[in-house]
Design an enzyme around this catalytic site. Sequence first.
Site, PDB file in Angstrom:
ATOM      1  N   ASP A   1       0.850  -1.195   0.000  1.00  0.00           N
ATOM      2  CA  ASP A   1       0.000   0.000   0.000  1.00  0.00           C
ATOM      3  C   ASP A   1       0.881   1.238   0.000  1.00  0.00           C
ATOM      4  OD1 ASP A   1      -2.742   1.075   0.159  1.00  0.00           O
ATOM      5  OD2 ASP A   1      -1.910   2.064   1.917  1.00  0.00           O
TER       6      ASP A   1
ATOM      7  N   ASP B   1      -2.585  10.235 -52.114  1.00  0.00           N
ATOM      8  CA  ASP B   1      -2.475   8.778 -51.968  1.00  0.00           C
ATOM      9  C   ASP B   1      -3.205   8.096 -53.122  1.00  0.00           C
ATOM     10  OD1 ASP B   1      -1.897   6.202 -50.864  1.00  0.00           O
ATOM     11  OD2 ASP B   1      -1.818   7.132 -48.884  1.00  0.00           O
TER      12      ASP B   1
ATOM     13  N   ARG C   1       7.195   7.266 -43.182  1.00  0.00           N
ATOM     14  CA  ARG C   1       7.182   5.803 -43.151  1.00  0.00           C
ATOM     15  C   ARG C   1       6.846   5.202 -44.520  1.00  0.00           C
ATOM     16  NH1 ARG C   1       5.096   4.527 -37.147  1.00  0.00           N
ATOM     17  NH2 ARG C   1       4.295   6.570 -36.688  1.00  0.00           N
TER      18      ARG C   1
ATOM     19  N   GLY D   1      -3.728   9.988 -56.462  1.00  0.00           N
ATOM     20  CA  GLY D   1      -2.645   9.888 -57.434  1.00  0.00           C
ATOM     21  C   GLY D   1      -1.575   8.915 -56.987  1.00  0.00           C
ATOM     22  N   ASP D   2      -0.645   8.636 -57.906  1.00  0.00           N
ATOM     23  CA  ASP D   2       0.443   7.687 -57.631  1.00  0.00           C
ATOM     24  C   ASP D   2       1.746   8.481 -57.675  1.00  0.00           C
ATOM     25  OD1 ASP D   2       2.475   5.856 -57.804  1.00  0.00           O
ATOM     26  OD2 ASP D   2       1.391   4.489 -59.133  1.00  0.00           O
ATOM     27  N   PHE D   3       2.447   8.547 -56.576  1.00  0.00           N
ATOM     28  CA  PHE D   3       3.644   9.411 -56.570  1.00  0.00           C
ATOM     29  C   PHE D   3       4.769   8.896 -57.459  1.00  0.00           C
ATOM     30  CE2 PHE D   3       3.848   7.697 -51.974  1.00  0.00           C
ATOM     31  CZ  PHE D   3       4.559   6.553 -52.312  1.00  0.00           C
TER      32      PHE D   3
HETATM   33  C1  LIG Z   1       3.006   8.533  -5.679  1.00  0.00           C
HETATM   34  C2  LIG Z   1       2.780   7.526  -6.773  1.00  0.00           C
HETATM   35  C3  LIG Z   1       1.875   6.486  -6.628  1.00  0.00           C
HETATM   36  N1  LIG Z   1       1.669   5.598  -7.625  1.00  0.00           N
HETATM   37  C4  LIG Z   1       0.687   4.507  -7.505  1.00  0.00           C
HETATM   38  C5  LIG Z   1       1.239   3.228  -6.894  1.00  0.00           C
HETATM   39  C6  LIG Z   1      -0.033   2.529  -6.465  1.00  0.00           C
HETATM   40  O1  LIG Z   1      -0.479   1.728  -7.572  1.00  0.00           O
HETATM   41  C7  LIG Z   1      -1.026   3.650  -6.218  1.00  0.00           C
HETATM   42  C8  LIG Z   1      -1.374   3.786  -4.741  1.00  0.00           C
HETATM   43  O2  LIG Z   1      -2.493   3.041  -4.467  1.00  0.00           O
HETATM   44  P1  LIG Z   1      -2.498   1.702  -3.638  1.00  0.00           P
HETATM   45  O3  LIG Z   1      -3.782   1.660  -2.888  1.00  0.00           O
HETATM   46  O4  LIG Z   1      -1.223   1.526  -2.874  1.00  0.00           O
HETATM   47  O5  LIG Z   1      -2.482   0.581  -4.763  1.00  0.00           O
HETATM   48  P2  LIG Z   1      -3.512   0.297  -5.917  1.00  0.00           P
HETATM   49  O6  LIG Z   1      -4.902   0.716  -5.539  1.00  0.00           O
HETATM   50  O7  LIG Z   1      -2.962   0.862  -7.203  1.00  0.00           O
HETATM   51  O8  LIG Z   1      -3.448  -1.281  -6.031  1.00  0.00           O
HETATM   52  P3  LIG Z   1      -3.853  -2.358  -4.900  1.00  0.00           P
HETATM   53  O9  LIG Z   1      -4.571  -1.660  -3.770  1.00  0.00           O
HETATM   54  O10 LIG Z   1      -4.714  -3.331  -5.623  1.00  0.00           O
HETATM   55  O11 LIG Z   1      -2.539  -2.930  -4.473  1.00  0.00           O
HETATM   56  O12 LIG Z   1      -0.374   4.858  -6.635  1.00  0.00           O
HETATM   57  C9  LIG Z   1       2.361   5.696  -8.820  1.00  0.00           C
HETATM   58  O13 LIG Z   1       2.160   4.876  -9.742  1.00  0.00           O
HETATM   59  N2  LIG Z   1       3.284   6.698  -8.970  1.00  0.00           N
HETATM   60  C10 LIG Z   1       3.527   7.624  -8.000  1.00  0.00           C
HETATM   61  O14 LIG Z   1       4.388   8.514  -8.208  1.00  0.00           O
END
Ligand SMILES: Cc1cn([C@H]2C[C@H](O)[C@@H](COP(=O)(O)OP(=O)(O)OP(=O)(O)O)O2)c(=O)[nH]c1=O
Length: 635
Positions: A88, A497, A540, A523-525
Amino acid sequence: MALCPVVGKLLHKRVVLASASPRRREILSNAGVRFEVVPSRFKEKLNKASFSAPYAYAVETAKQKALDVASRMHQKDLRAPDVVIGADTIVTVGGLILEKPVDKQDAYRMLSSLSGKEHSVFTGVAIVHCYSRDGQLDTDISEFYEETKVKFSELSEELLWEYIHSGEPMDKAGGYGIQALGGMLVEYIHGDFLNVVGFPLNHFCKKLAELYYPPKPEDVQRVKHDSIPTVDTFENPSDVEGGGSEPAQRNPGSGEGEGWGPCAPGAGGSLVEAEGDPRARGTKEAAKCNRTAETLPPFPADLLELIEGFKASKALFTACKLKVFDLLRDVAPQKAVDIAGNVDASLYKTERLLDFCTAVGILEKTEQGYSNTELANLYLVSDSEDSLHSFIMRNNDHTWNLFTHLEFAIQEGTSQPRRALGKEAEDLFQDSHPQSKETQLQFMRAMHGLTRLTAHQVATAFNLSWFTSACDLGGCTGALACKLAQEYPHLQVTVLDLPNVMEHASCFQPHGPEAAQISFVSGDFFRDSLPRADLYILSRILHDLPDDRVHDLLSRVSGSSKPGGSLLLVEAVLDDEQAARVSLMQSLNTLVQTQGRQRSRGEYRRLLQQHGFCDVQVARVGDTLDVFLGTRAAP
Ligand SMILES: Cc1cn([C@H]2C[C@H](O)[C@@H](COP(=O)(O)OP(=O)(O)OP(=O)(O)O)O2)c(=O)[nH]c1=O
């Protein structure tokens, strides 16, 4: 490599990441961990006031996320995975805990509270080892947290709202993503970058090392406190005998903050075992088996991904073909049973496909069912503005077949449309080979989506504001012309094209004010005279042509250019080391599909010079494209 054995300890276990975060998934798989993803359903609403410090809140939430998944999986399969990892991430500023914003206003509130200040990002992690005892789930939980300090610049209102409207803040703690656009807001960071992105990999490896190689008392002096012990550190006969492959069990007497108990002396070495305890016996057996893992070579994760990569592509193609993302754009969340009913497919197999899509981050799964991720809504829905659906279908229906003949292309040195599709290479871009309207439109939509991805960057790679007329040769749907017109309001752009392309170009014509600046000419270039313009564009095109035709085309462009006029050339080049993998893959694509070839930056520069375009400037766009701008010298 020193880290491999630590991560290697997880290789023979069923590891589950209890997280829907695509960032966590990417960090762990980049580290070579093999795992399944089962997002936690734990609601992040613990009472923050009841925690002594913000990190304790993050650690407890991480633990509850992991335990939720462990117990659900145990109930469902009567067998829990071996290891469940929960995490978390929170942001703290001025004593407040910021999680993910609930809406744009909330994101604004969060980001303005971070403006110009230093804040902390904490990620709490729980590693839960699971055991089944008499049908009951038993767990050993190890937890830790990591703090990273981040300082934001002062953010103007305009910048804040622009960032919020990008959509990036919504699924991220504190309302920003340091790994993407949000990186531009950051003045400095102190600590682990990956911790901010959602998973403190370095601390995780140290924790694994602590769990799987608990130091013996005599080793304690030898192990630097903050280093990740390598196998060498512990490689001595008694360690090998002692196993050290299963996590050391917590000494029942040791309290939470005391960490993991020292090794028990005797035959078991590092494991605290109870005589007759089946779990301990199993652990010891497993330790014996895993002992060999230490002597195994590094696990070939990248190689396996290469070997199996085509299965992932095909799964994506299939979900697109079944229009799963269109369905979920219209109504979400939906249960697997409803999706299977809608796409007229087997429930069990559809569920497997949906779960795979969840694991790779293109769907989200909750108790209510499956929904599209932001990525899917942007690119996988068939009629979204930036849709890559037709490009994906083109790969499925066309390129896939060609690639099954790659070996012939390599051995014979020729492209393979005849073998794979019953067509000659040049037919693919000619009127002479009639295609069904659907195939033609699929090709055009594919090109449209692909061109749009980089059109803005190509249009702005150089300042083109002093040109008044441009002609995009082979400009197909006008996707690049449209960006040029938006960027340069005084520029008139002609898209030239082939007639079979122009017949359908009206489906793509822009509706905005830029429509008046764009005209489509059939057209065809290679055959027709080129519309007059002071800037010609070949985007490309040349890589699809053999050398003689490249010279032919460039001399026609050069002949039509006035002195002082210019040529803008856009191509993926071969010799840039950073883009080597993508460019090389494109060169395989070219050799299997067409009679052309990918060329180096030097070759393109020389080609332009040979045809009278001098002062050639080059700019890199995205990961793969080079944009060349050459000016026609007086003959
Ligand atoms: C600060 C910061 C957070 N985050 C993201 C990481 C986490 O995925 C999210 C914080 O939320 P979380 O609740 O930690 O995670 P989540 O809800 O994405 O996934 P789960 O609960 O299922 O594990 O923020 C970034 O991707 N970049 C950042 O710079």
